[in-house]
Enzyme design. Structure first.
Site, PDB file in Angstrom:
ATOM      1  N   ASP A  62       9.510   5.964   7.196  1.00 53.08           N
ATOM      2  CA  ASP A  62       9.244   7.290   7.771  1.00 53.08           C
ATOM      3  C   ASP A  62       8.202   8.072   6.972  1.00 53.08           C
ATOM      4  OD1 ASP A  62      10.630   7.987   5.498  1.00 53.08           O
ATOM      5  OD2 ASP A  62      12.350   8.859   6.546  1.00 53.08           O
TER       6      ASP A  62
ATOM      7  N   GLY B  86       0.824  -1.221   0.000  1.00 51.48           N
ATOM      8  CA  GLY B  86       0.000   0.000   0.000  1.00 51.48           C
ATOM      9  C   GLY B  86       0.848   1.256   0.000  1.00 51.48           C
TER      10      GLY B  86
ATOM     11  N   ASP C 186       3.846  -4.718  -7.585  1.00 48.67           N
ATOM     12  CA  ASP C 186       3.204  -3.474  -7.132  1.00 48.67           C
ATOM     13  C   ASP C 186       3.688  -2.279  -7.950  1.00 48.67           C
ATOM     14  OD1 ASP C 186       5.522  -4.415  -5.510  1.00 48.67           O
ATOM     15  OD2 ASP C 186       5.465  -2.380  -4.724  1.00 48.67           O
ATOM     16  N   ASN C 187       4.709  -2.485  -8.760  1.00 44.07           N
ATOM     17  CA  ASN C 187       5.203  -1.400  -9.607  1.00 44.07           C
ATOM     18  C   ASN C 187       4.859  -1.648 -11.071  1.00 44.07           C
ATOM     19  OD1 ASN C 187       6.259  -0.104  -7.383  1.00 44.07           O
ATOM     20  ND2 ASN C 187       8.315  -0.938  -7.650  1.00 44.07           N
TER      21      ASN C 187
END
Ligand code: AMP
Ligand code: MG
Length: 466
Positions: free
Chosen positions: A106, A71, A233-234
């Site tokens: 982060d 996600g 996912d890419n």
């Protein structure tokens, strides 16, 4: 499949680069985007009324291993805009802070990697290759901790959608076939509407993605592009190139070329890209199986047959592209073409010949001056023999000049521009963007941008600190 979420506040937004033509295309006023409210929009701190930014869920095979819940860990879909041509486009932010999908990350991005995505995606677009676009990069004023402390930034990017192979893997993983069906219907409406008319719409959707990816990866190969992180996912459902991380343009021709420091086994090396694309599409097929046929065995048989088209479609797209690169469009003798190309690729590899320079200079050879190309080779006799046979086929230099770029974002120039921009000097970035925006037209004064890296540039590595 998406959670409403908000961007982190950027303490001191400063515009690094704005794509004015794209802004206009989207119906956004470039002058307004430069105002403080405009910048707040571009970092996600001003949400247009009626919009609800979301973090999208997806899964993915990363370097072959399945991650069920990835996600948008540091990205948000701001919303959709209808562009000047009436097309629906996603406006998406990358580096906008942690989301519920951030895992250990982060949620942030540094100036360098966001500018890299901006430069490379805009270069790809200028080359005519389907890709997400870059609207702006805004420095946030917040430092980001990587190997060192770096200035943070948000990239505003535009895509025909952010549906990925991994989006379908995620939907399948929930076990909710109705959700999977709604996702597939949405993808059909948005990207492959002809599939709705087919006898088996979901199989037709799959076939449309196979065709789009076969064409896309052929274009990457022809221009020497190495994506670097072809995880599922890419990989988009639309057929646009997405997620420029440790990507690069190959210089010396070699199928083993890989640049990413995180791709230890060379899984995503230049020459592997077609095979990996097909592997990823098999994962898409698996996710779609319950929609393809109620009987699992028949579903598999249908999907396997449809996936079988990939190889042939890829070959056809690549061969047509290679014919154009060599100035030998349709109508030329196939029996002569194929061995000629095989021999050429072997020569390029043996001689560590710069891929982009070779094809561009070859236009001069078609016009009678082989010297600029010849200089790139060590084995002159082999080159002379090849050129003679190629010329006998009557290459068309004008065709070649239209498809063989002069200017690509060469790695050493990208690094130079990103380093300078990180230190506050945007001039090299602007010059590089100007060169790659018009890749096929040779212009005086830009020789530097058409030349391979100096030998001392060394082995190029991009790092995962994106
Ligand atoms: P990428 O390699 O950029 O395609 O990212 C792979 C996954 O890692 C995606 O789910 C990203 O959202 C997530 N990710 C990458 N970098 C960060 C970060 N700094 N903070 C949070 N998530 C991240
Ligand atoms: Mg990604």
């Amino acid at each position: 499949m998406a959670l409403p979420w908000q961007a982190e506040a950027a303490p001191d937004p400063r515009l690094l680069v704005l794509n004015e033509p794209l802004a206009t295309e989207l119906g956004l006023d470039p002058a307004w985007l430069r105002t403080s409210d405009g910048l707040r929009l571009l970092v996600g701190n001003l949400v247009p009324s009626g919009a609800t930014p979301v973090a999208q869920a997806y899964a993915g095979h990363q370097f072959g291993g399945f991650a069920p819940r990835l996600g948008d860990g540091r990205a948000l879909l701001l919303g959709e805009v209808i562009d000047a041509d009436g097309r629906r486009r996603d406006l998406h932010l990358k580096g906008s802070g942690r989301t519920p999908f951030a895992r250990g990350g982060d949620g942030l991005a540094a100036v360098g990697p966001m500018l890299r995505e901006y430069v490379i995606s805009e270069a790809m677009h200028a080359l005519g290759i389907p890709t997400t676009r870059s609207l702006a990069v805004v420095a946030t004023g917040r430092p980001v901790r990587r190997e060192t402390l770096l200035p943070g930034a948000v990239l505003a990017r535009v895509a025909s959608s952010h549906l990925r192979v991994g989006s379908f893997q995620y939907a399948r993983g929930t076990g909710d076939v109705d959700l999977l069906r709604r996702l597939a219907d949405h993808a059909i409406t948005r990207h492959h509407p002809a599939a709705a008319e087919a006898e088996r719409p979901y199989l037709a959707l799959f076939e449309a993605v196979v065709a789009a990816q076969a064409s896309l990866v052929a274009q990457w190969m022809l221009v020497g592009f190495v994506h670097g992180v072809m995880n599922t996912d890419n990989m988009t459902i639309s057929g646009e190139t997405i997620d420029y991380g440790p990507c690069s343009f190959m210089e010396a021709f070699d199928p083993a070329t890989d640049y990413s420091s995180i791709d230890v086994g060379g899984r995503y090396a230049y020459g592997n890209q077609p095979v990996v694309a097909e592997w990823n599409l098999a994962r898409l097929a698996e996710a779609l199986l319950p929609l393809i046929h109620d009987d699992q065995e028949q579903a598999v048989a249908l999907a396997v047959e449809s996936l079988g088209a990939f190889g042939q479609q890829y070959e056809a797209a690549w061969s047509a592209g290679m014919r154009a690169k060599l100035g030998l469009p349709d109508g030329h003798d196939d029996a002569a073409f194929s061995p000629l190309v095989d021999e050429l690729l072997a020569l390029l590899q043996e001689g560590h010949v710069d891929h982009t320079s070779f094809f561009r200079h070859l236009g001069a050879a078609a016009r009678g001056d082989a010297e600029p190309t010849r200089r790139l080779f060590l084995d002159l006799a082999a080159f002379d023999g090849w050129v003679e046979r190629w010329r006998a086929l009557g290459p068309d230099a004008e065709v070649m000049d239209r498809v063989n770029p002069v200017y690509i974002p060469r790695n050493h120039l990208v690094e130079e521009a990103l380093t300078a921009a990180t230190e506050g000097d945007l001039d090299p970035l602007e010059r590089l963007l100007d060169a790659v925006a018009t890749p096929y037209a040779e212009r005086p004064g830009l020789e530097r941008y058409a030349t391979a890296a100096p030998k001392d540039f060394g082995v190029y590595r991009t790092f995962c600190g994106t």
